[in-house]
Design an enzyme around this catalytic site. Structure first.
Site, PDB file in Angstrom:
ATOM      1  N   ASP A   1     -24.372   1.121 -32.309  1.00 32.96           N
ATOM      2  CA  ASP A   1     -24.585   0.198 -33.415  1.00 32.96           C
ATOM      3  C   ASP A   1     -25.540  -0.897 -32.941  1.00 32.96           C
ATOM      4  O   ASP A   1     -25.315  -1.508 -31.898  1.00 32.96           O
ATOM      5  CB  ASP A   1     -23.232  -0.415 -33.818  1.00 32.96           C
ATOM      6  CG  ASP A   1     -23.112  -0.622 -35.307  1.00 32.96           C
ATOM      7  OD1 ASP A   1     -24.018  -1.252 -35.880  1.00 32.96           O
ATOM      8  OD2 ASP A   1     -22.104  -0.176 -35.891  1.00 32.96           O
TER       9      ASP A   1
ATOM     10  N   GLU B   1     -28.423   0.570 -42.192  1.00 36.13           N
ATOM     11  CA  GLU B   1     -27.514   0.136 -43.253  1.00 36.13           C
ATOM     12  C   GLU B   1     -28.275  -0.791 -44.199  1.00 36.13           C
ATOM     13  O   GLU B   1     -28.829  -1.800 -43.769  1.00 36.13           O
ATOM     14  CB  GLU B   1     -26.321  -0.610 -42.644  1.00 36.13           C
ATOM     15  CG  GLU B   1     -25.248  -0.873 -43.688  1.00 36.13           C
ATOM     16  CD  GLU B   1     -24.331  -2.029 -43.348  1.00 36.13           C
ATOM     17  OE1 GLU B   1     -23.223  -2.077 -43.904  1.00 36.13           O
ATOM     18  OE2 GLU B   1     -24.697  -2.900 -42.533  1.00 36.13           O
TER      19      GLU B   1
ATOM     20  N   ASP C   1     -16.097  -0.401 -43.533  1.00 38.26           N
ATOM     21  CA  ASP C   1     -16.218  -1.462 -44.542  1.00 38.26           C
ATOM     22  C   ASP C   1     -15.706  -1.034 -45.908  1.00 38.26           C
ATOM     23  O   ASP C   1     -15.798  -1.807 -46.871  1.00 38.26           O
ATOM     24  CB  ASP C   1     -17.695  -1.865 -44.711  1.00 38.26           C
ATOM     25  CG  ASP C   1     -18.277  -2.540 -43.487  1.00 38.26           C
ATOM     26  OD1 ASP C   1     -17.519  -3.215 -42.757  1.00 38.26           O
ATOM     27  OD2 ASP C   1     -19.492  -2.393 -43.265  1.00 38.26           O
TER      28      ASP C   1
HETATM   29  C1  GLC Z   1     -22.281  -4.720 -41.834  1.00 40.63           C
HETATM   30  C2  GLC Z   1     -21.104  -4.197 -41.042  1.00 40.63           C
HETATM   31  C3  GLC Z   1     -19.924  -5.054 -41.345  1.00 40.63           C
HETATM   32  C4  GLC Z   1     -20.239  -6.440 -40.880  1.00 40.63           C
HETATM   33  C5  GLC Z   1     -21.531  -6.966 -41.516  1.00 40.63           C
HETATM   34  C6  GLC Z   1     -22.045  -8.167 -40.806  1.00 40.63           C
HETATM   35  O1  GLC Z   1     -22.089  -4.602 -43.191  1.00 40.63           O
HETATM   36  O2  GLC Z   1     -20.893  -2.852 -41.327  1.00 40.63           O
HETATM   37  O3  GLC Z   1     -18.747  -4.575 -40.747  1.00 40.63           O
HETATM   38  O4  GLC Z   1     -19.192  -7.302 -41.203  1.00 40.63           O
HETATM   39  O5  GLC Z   1     -22.563  -6.021 -41.462  1.00 40.63           O
HETATM   40  O6  GLC Z   1     -22.496  -7.809 -39.537  1.00 40.63           O
END
Ligand code: GLC
Ligand code: CA
Length: 555
Positions: A98, A254, A331
């Site tokens: 990640d 993402e 999430d």
């Molecule tokens: C992304 C992650 C989430 C996190 C957010 C801030 O959406 O998947 O878990 O809280 O970013 O980093």
């Protein structure tokens, strides 16, 4: 186009603190993952994605990184990491890490120095602004509650944090920040990892002038305002040129609120940016009608909307980019509860039905730990059962401070949509602490662990586990599943999700009953069909039993 290894891959997501504890401190760790590699190999997945395992104060469970090149000691040492990577490769799998570089932790050395003064080496690493008439520089609301700006007296300035105050946003306009990110990426790639999942990567380029949000105090802040900013393509191209293009790796970005048209830019076969994105349209279908409540709601998703969201991406990216496919992650609430039915009477069939519906689409599927067991939501009823700062902050802000909703209603919303539904420790067996640990786990187990656990699933040939194993095998064996184009059937049908895939003269027909009723659907097809997969015995042709899902091949 030549086919890429990640177009044949199925990814399995591991939430490290909840996967397997090896030293009985109640927290999952890297040696624990090594112990479970044979299980993952049996499932047949190709790639493992680990949520952040770096040095972190864990305000947001690791999405607040204090040192990108250190492993958080509770997870193990760097030697444990190197061994994990070696073992993953030895088991024929690959590893995605990640990459969280929209923001760091406020404990990161860069921020600690940055906040001291306006003229230190890291002064411009973050987004600092002077107060405007003694107030915040704009009206942005942070994703985890309150203003997106926090004042630091030492500098006499505010810094921007789109998430929690402990997650200051990096200033990507500064070339030194970008170089630092490339350096972090090379550090891990040179160790031999196989790619990155990039956290909220479409938020890194902020809109020029940081204009006010049109509707202050509404969620999500990101939509149409801070997402997909003006320099995002430039930054991603630079990242690709300077780093990614030098390695044979996969990337998934993402991207909350991105649309297919945006994603064609990012994942386009000739755009040299990323390989695929996590889009959010199918997991954002039932926001509260009161925009101030954002995603907090308890209404079921309407099937035609779900179909529309997924079909849109299938059609738009075909031949132009590449999709990721997911129902679950850390999430999101558990899909079987959210989109189907977690009543014990239906749960197993419904979980298989969802798996089939998604895995027969074009793209790279992601399976989140426990999904292969058909795990359901935890159905909490008290605020003190929650761990996640998003859920807890939202309750305090919306119930206690703003009084926009009453407590019992908000608890229903949390039970429906909270991220904590996904974060309970992995149930490995029916022993005390579910084989996750000998100690009390850091976060309570889903109380269903005595029935729903990996050991039981592996012992039962009709389990969700073996259904997922078949789905993965089907993808590996079939170019039609991997590359066929997508043709939706009856988009307005509110009970059945059906579609066809076509590839080199062959056709796959997928039909899934999303209800607990017996239905009849006749999708006429000229040629003889072969039943490839089903979640019931004794195919009944045009009849679809509750949550029945079947796949036919015409060739
Ligand atoms: C992304 C992650 C989430 C996190 C957010 C801030 O959406 O998947 O878990 O809280 O970013 O980093
Ligand atoms: Ca541990």
């Amino acid at each position: 186009m030549t086919h890429k290894w990640w177009q044949n891959a199925v990814i399995y997501q591991i939430y490290p603190q909840s996967f397997q504890d090896s030293n009985n401190d109640g927290i999952g760790d890297l040696p624990g993952i090594v112990k479970r590699l044979p299980y993952l190999q049996k499932l047949g997945v190709d790639v493992l994605w680990l949520n952040p395992i770096y040095q972190s104060p864990l305000k947001d469970n690791g999405y607040d990184i204090a040192d990108y090149k250190k492993i958080l000691p509770v997870y193990g040492s760097m030697a444990d990491f190197d061994n994990l990577l070696k073992q993953i490769h030895a088991h024929g799998m690959k590893l995605l890490m990640d990459l969280v570089v929209n923001h760091t932790s406020d404990q990161h050395r860069w921020f600690q120095e940055s906040k001291q003064s306006k003229d230190n080496q890291y002064a411009d690493y973050y987004i600092w602004r002077d107060p405007v008439n003694g107030h915040e520089p704009n009206n942005w609301h942070a994703a985890f509650g309150g203003s997106a700006w926090t004042f630091v007296p030492e500098r006499g300035q505010y810094y921007l944090h789109l998430f929690a105050p402990g997650q200051p946003d990096l200033n990507w306009e500064n070339p030194a920040v970008r170089e630092s990110v490339w350096n972090i990426m090379r550090f891990w790639l040179d160790k031999g990892i196989d790619g990155f999942r990039m956290d909220v990567i479409n938020l890194i380029s902020k809109p020029a002038g940081l204009p006010d949000a049109p509707e202050p105090g509404t969620y999500p802040l990101t939509e149409g305002l801070v997402a997909d900013g003006p320099k995002l393509d430039d930054y991603l191209r630079e990242m690709n040129e300077k780093v990614l293009s030098h390695y044979d790796v996969m990337t998934v970005g993402e991207m909350p609120s991105s649309k297919p048209e945006d994603a064609i830019n990012y994942t386009g076969l000739n755009s040299h940016e990323l390989n695929m994105v996590f889009q959010f349209q199918h997991v954002a279908l039932e926001p509260n009608p009161d925009k101030r409540l954002g995603k907090w709601n308890d209404q079921p998703v309407k099937l035609p909307e779900l179909k529309k969201a997924l079909s849109r991406w299938q059609k738009a990216l075909d031949g132009k980019g590449w999709n990721s496919l997911y129902w679950n992650n850390h999430d999101q609430p558990r899909a079987v509860s959210r989109f189907a039915n977690d009543d014990p009477k239906y749960r197993v069939r419904a979980a298989k039905m969802l798996g089939t519906t998604l895995h027969m689409m074009q793209g790279t599927p992601f399976v989140f730990e426990g999904e292969e067991l058909g795990m359901a939501n935890v159905h909490y009823t008290h605020l003190d059962q929650y761990e996640d700062l998003e859920s807890i902050n939202a309750y305090h802000e919306l119930v206690d401070e703003k009084k926009l909703v009453d407590g019992p209603t908000m608890l229903k919303y949390l039970a429906n949509i909270s991220r904590d539904n996904a974060r309970t420790p992995m149930p490995w067996d029916d022993s005390q602490n579910a084989g996750f640990s000998d100690a009390t786990p850091w976060f309570a187990l889903n109380p269903t662990y005595q029935q729903i656990n990996a050991k039981a699933a592996v012992a039962d040939k009709d389990s969700v586990f073996y259904h997922y194993q078949k789905l993965i095998q089907l993808r590996h064996d079939s170019d039609l599943v991997k590359f066929g184009n997508y043709d939706e059937i009856d988009p307005d049908d509110a009970e059945v999700f059906a579609y066809r895939r076509h590839y080199q003269g062959d056709t796959l027909l997928v039909m899934s009953n999303f209800t607990d009723k017996t239905l009849t659907r006749n999708y006429r097809q000229a040629r003889a069909a072969k039943l490839v997969l089903s979640n019931y015995d004794n195919d009944q042709g045009v009849t679809l039993r509750p949550y029945e899902s079947k796949v036919y091949l015409f060739n």
